[in-house]
Design a protein around this motif. Structure first.
Motif, PDB file in Angstrom:
ATOM      1  N   LYS A 137      19.948   5.715  19.379  1.00 51.46           N
ATOM      2  CA  LYS A 137      20.144   6.015  20.789  1.00 51.46           C
ATOM      3  C   LYS A 137      19.268   7.220  21.153  1.00 51.46           C
ATOM      4  CE  LYS A 137      22.823   9.788  21.069  1.00 51.46           C
ATOM      5  NZ  LYS A 137      23.436  10.693  21.913  1.00 51.46           N
ATOM      6  N   HIS A 167      27.034   6.184  16.403  1.00 46.53           N
ATOM      7  CA  HIS A 167      27.897   6.567  15.280  1.00 46.53           C
ATOM      8  C   HIS A 167      29.358   6.734  15.697  1.00 46.53           C
ATOM      9  CE1 HIS A 167      27.058  10.652  16.745  1.00 46.53           C
ATOM     10  NE2 HIS A 167      27.988  11.128  15.953  1.00 46.53           N
ATOM     11  N   PHE A 168      29.627   6.767  17.038  1.00 45.58           N
ATOM     12  CA  PHE A 168      31.020   6.863  17.474  1.00 45.58           C
ATOM     13  C   PHE A 168      31.795   5.573  17.179  1.00 45.58           C
ATOM     14  CE2 PHE A 168      31.982  10.668  20.296  1.00 45.58           C
ATOM     15  CZ  PHE A 168      31.044  11.467  19.665  1.00 45.58           C
ATOM     16  N   TYR A 203      35.102  15.107  24.658  1.00 44.22           N
ATOM     17  CA  TYR A 203      34.309  15.545  23.508  1.00 44.22           C
ATOM     18  C   TYR A 203      33.672  16.896  23.855  1.00 44.22           C
ATOM     19  CZ  TYR A 203      32.554  14.530  18.878  1.00 44.22           C
ATOM     20  OH  TYR A 203      32.349  14.544  17.519  1.00 44.22           O
ATOM     21  N   GLU A 205      32.278  20.528  22.767  1.00 46.03           N
ATOM     22  CA  GLU A 205      31.664  21.101  21.563  1.00 46.03           C
ATOM     23  C   GLU A 205      31.431  22.601  21.744  1.00 46.03           C
ATOM     24  OE1 GLU A 205      28.713  18.177  19.581  1.00 46.03           O
ATOM     25  OE2 GLU A 205      28.329  18.056  21.718  1.00 46.03           O
ATOM     26  N   ARG A 212      17.402  22.069  20.247  1.00 45.90           N
ATOM     27  CA  ARG A 212      17.083  20.644  20.457  1.00 45.90           C
ATOM     28  C   ARG A 212      16.520  20.358  21.846  1.00 45.90           C
ATOM     29  NH1 ARG A 212      22.092  17.514  20.134  1.00 45.90           N
ATOM     30  NH2 ARG A 212      20.891  15.622  19.783  1.00 45.90           N
ATOM     31  N   PHE A 215      14.700  17.054  22.728  1.00 48.58           N
ATOM     32  CA  PHE A 215      15.457  15.851  23.053  1.00 48.58           C
ATOM     33  C   PHE A 215      16.389  16.072  24.251  1.00 48.58           C
ATOM     34  CE2 PHE A 215      19.763  14.041  22.563  1.00 48.58           C
ATOM     35  CZ  PHE A 215      19.469  12.755  22.997  1.00 48.58           C
ATOM     36  N   ASP A 224      23.505  11.883  27.097  1.00 45.46           N
ATOM     37  CA  ASP A 224      23.634  12.146  25.661  1.00 45.46           C
ATOM     38  C   ASP A 224      24.999  11.722  25.120  1.00 45.46           C
ATOM     39  OD1 ASP A 224      22.946  13.235  23.135  1.00 45.46           O
ATOM     40  OD2 ASP A 224      24.037  15.082  23.596  1.00 45.46           O
ATOM     41  N   MET A 225      26.049  11.948  25.879  1.00 43.12           N
ATOM     42  CA  MET A 225      27.395  11.715  25.345  1.00 43.12           C
ATOM     43  C   MET A 225      28.197  10.650  26.094  1.00 43.12           C
ATOM     44  SD  MET A 225      27.734  13.567  22.679  1.00 43.12           S
ATOM     45  CE  MET A 225      29.486  13.402  22.403  1.00 43.12           C
ATOM     46  N   HIS A 229      28.239   7.322  23.757  1.00 42.19           N
ATOM     47  CA  HIS A 229      29.420   7.414  22.893  1.00 42.19           C
ATOM     48  C   HIS A 229      30.759   7.219  23.617  1.00 42.19           C
ATOM     49  CE1 HIS A 229      26.513   8.717  20.075  1.00 42.19           C
ATOM     50  NE2 HIS A 229      26.417   9.958  20.499  1.00 42.19           N
ATOM     51  N   LYS A 328      28.821  21.237  26.187  1.00 39.70           N
ATOM     52  CA  LYS A 328      28.366  22.076  25.068  1.00 39.70           C
ATOM     53  C   LYS A 328      28.718  23.527  25.356  1.00 39.70           C
ATOM     54  CE  LYS A 328      24.820  19.186  23.092  1.00 39.70           C
ATOM     55  NZ  LYS A 328      25.567  18.732  21.935  1.00 39.70           N
ATOM     56  N   LYS A 365      37.659  13.029  15.672  1.00 39.79           N
ATOM     57  CA  LYS A 365      36.933  13.318  14.428  1.00 39.79           C
ATOM     58  C   LYS A 365      37.733  12.980  13.189  1.00 39.79           C
ATOM     59  CE  LYS A 365      33.111  16.084  15.244  1.00 39.79           C
ATOM     60  NZ  LYS A 365      32.381  17.321  15.186  1.00 39.79           N
TER      61      LYS A 365
HETATM   62  O1  LIG Z   1      24.797  11.916  19.315  1.00 42.50           O
HETATM   63  C1  LIG Z   1      25.231  13.034  19.508  1.00 42.50           C
HETATM   64  O2  LIG Z   1      26.438  13.372  19.020  1.00 42.50           O
HETATM   65  C2  LIG Z   1      26.725  14.736  18.719  1.00 42.50           C
HETATM   66  C3  LIG Z   1      28.248  14.802  18.555  1.00 42.50           C
HETATM   67  O3  LIG Z   1      28.650  14.012  17.473  1.00 42.50           O
HETATM   68  P1  LIG Z   1      29.074  14.707  16.097  1.00 42.50           P
HETATM   69  O4  LIG Z   1      29.468  13.562  15.249  1.00 42.50           O
HETATM   70  O5  LIG Z   1      27.864  15.455  15.597  1.00 42.50           O
HETATM   71  O6  LIG Z   1      30.200  15.618  16.449  1.00 42.50           O
HETATM   72  C4  LIG Z   1      26.252  15.665  19.827  1.00 42.50           C
HETATM   73  O7  LIG Z   1      26.386  17.002  19.408  1.00 42.50           O
HETATM   74  C5  LIG Z   1      24.795  15.399  20.122  1.00 42.50           C
HETATM   75  O8  LIG Z   1      24.370  16.201  21.225  1.00 42.50           O
HETATM   76  C6  LIG Z   1      24.573  13.945  20.452  1.00 42.50           C
HETATM   77  O9  LIG Z   1      23.177  13.691  20.589  1.00 42.50           O
END
Ligand SMILES: O=C1O[C@H](COP(=O)(O)O)[C@@H](O)[C@H](O)[C@H]1O
Length: 454
Positions: A137, A167-168, A203, A205, A212, A215, A224-225, A229, A328, A365
């Motif tokens: 992605k 990966h989610f 989510y 963080e 980064r 990107f 991004d999220m 996800h 974030k 998580k």
């Molecule tokens: O794909 C992404 O996911 C992370 C959050 O997932 P995590 O498994 O690392 O907690 C996110 O920090 C990132 O910005 C985003 O690109």
């Protein structure tokens, strides 16, 4: 190099990027620890000038001393190389793919526009019969470009040989949701708008930009999220029970739920918020304001916090708000799905207080469950209090990235985003992006380390 049967050559394009080191390599290391039968030959490629030694050092750093002595890991470490190349040039790509042995899995860890060029270059090559493409992605930059990327990929391989990474899909909580909802009478019965008042998918963080900008700047929290996800998580919460937990039924139901999903009231202005962090301290770390982070272009107006409310127009969820948010540099890591239940239809007179709404919280998580209930606790005999029941779920066998890679190697499409779903997720957020681009939703400042925009 080995000519052993069962070897998979994983060619990673864009392997000098941060994603490879931060997520893909640790995922691969975790995967080999659990699935030692895999024999992976790893070829990294990109434009960077890397010596073989530098490459091996980078790859080796993901494996600890003990793991290096094991067969699967030492096979990978002995069978890895870096090839400097521009994969969008057919001749150079031919040279890279020529290093493959056994089954070829080509991982596109590239910006979407470059992935399209790589697909076009691939068309000029003689490709092996058994060939898989894994696409990272973001899949496209909007619905049109995602559809175009789908088309390009389909000229090369069938949908069954495309693995779109999210990966989610392999987070403990997303996998737990299936069992929780479908195999427990207690939850199966309340899983609808008849009993659930609202759903929050959060989510948050503590991490900031973490270097980064390349990107993230210009991408922002919504794309991004949320687009990727959190909408996948929404689909797992909202979908109808699949007939079977196979790739067809599971992904059909997820697609159906997302086709029914749109911005609340069709009003992206009232149903969304965006914000950007200013200087502050998170976990004792001083963060500069986002616009002063290295390589950030303030004119791009990138949000580091996004919130949208959606509706899911199905019999099951009509009228229930699904609030999705991610940001974030926030005060704490909060990664959860929260279902807030409606009050009981009748409250027996004499039971005082409410104790607050019943909520079911699933930690994204860890998969841990927290159920908050009203009980006659320890105080006044007939006064309600809030009690918390918690349930820990065991450690997962490997990190989500490892699971997704494993699924790609083993042709398990359940952990891959289907092409139509990737497009649909862009369509859902399109009205919000338009409203934001038109300046109809203000960018709210929030201090790094705070709870987000007030
Ligand atoms: O794909 C992404 O996911 C992370 C959050 O997932 P995590 O498994 O690392 O907690 C996110 O920090 C990132 O910005 C985003 O690109």
């Amino acid at each position: 190099m080995s000519g052993q049967d069962g070897v998979i050559t994983l060619v990673v394009t864009g392997a000098s990027g941060d994603l490879f080191e931060r997520l893909l390599l640790p995922g691969l290391a975790g995967l080999l620890a659990v699935r030692p039968e895999h024999r992976i030959r790893l070829v990294g490629t990109g434009r960077s000038e890397l010596s073989d030694e530098e490459w091996r050092e980078q790859v080796g750093a993901a494996f600890d001393e003990e793991s290096r002595t094991r067969e699967a890991e030492s096979f990978l470490l002995e069978n890895t190389e870096w090839v400097q190349a521009d994969p969008s040039e057919a001749d150079q790509l031919r040279e890279v793919l020529g290093r493959a042995e056994g089954r070829l899995v080509l991982y596109l860890a590239l910006p979407p526009a470059v992935s399209i060029k790589v697909c076009q270059a691939l068309r000029e090559l003689d490709l092996p019969e058994d060939f898989k493409i894994v696409a990272e992605k973001p899949f496209g930059t909007d619905a049109e470009s995602a559809a175009q990327l789908n088309e390009e990929l389909h000229t090369l391989v069938g949908e069954e040989d495309i693995h779109r990474v999210d990966h989610f899909l392999a987070l403990p909580a997303t996998l737990d949701l299936l069992g929780l909802r479908l195999a427990n009478r207690l939850f199966a019965q309340v899983w609808s708008g008849v009993h659930v008042e609202s759903v929050d998918i959060v989510y948050d963080e503590t991490l900031g930009l973490e270097g980064r900008a390349g990107f993230y700047d210009g991408t922002g929290a919504l794309v991004d999220m949320v687009q990727s996800h959190l909408l996948q998580v929404l689909a797992m919460v909202a979908m109808e029970p699949p007939a079977r937990v196979d790739a067809v039924d599971l992904r059909d139901q997820m697609a159906h739920a997302l086709r029914a999903t749109s911005v609340w009231d069709d009003d992206p202005v009232a149903s969304s918020r965006r914000g950007r962090y200013t200087a502050g301290s998170v976990d004792g770390r001083e963060l500069p304001s986002y616009v002063e982070e290295e390589d950030v272009d303030p004119s791009l107006e990138t949000e580091t916090y996004a919130e949208i409310t959606c509706r899911v127009d199905t019999e099951r969820w009509a009228g229930v708000p699904f609030r999705l948010r991610s940001g974030k540099a926030l005060a704490e890591n909060r990664n959860e799905v929260r279902l807030t239940l409606r009050p009981t239809a009748h409250r027996t007179p004499g039971l005082e207080g409410t104790g607050g709404p019943e909520t079911l919280l699933i930690d994204l998580k860890t998969g841990h469950l927290t159920l908050q209930l009203a009980t006659n606790g320890t105080g006044e005999p007939f006064e309600l209090e809030r009690s918390t029941l918690t349930g820990a779920v065991g450690e997962t066998r490997m990190k989500p990235y490892g699971e997704v890679l494993n699924a790609a190697f083993e042709d398990d499409a359940r952990l891959s985003v289907r092409g139509d779903v990737a497009v649909r997720c862009w369509e859902i957020i399109a009205p919000v992006r338009e409203a934001w681009a038109a300046g109809e939703v203000p960018m709210q400042d929030y201090a790094a380390g705070s709870d987000g925009p007030s």
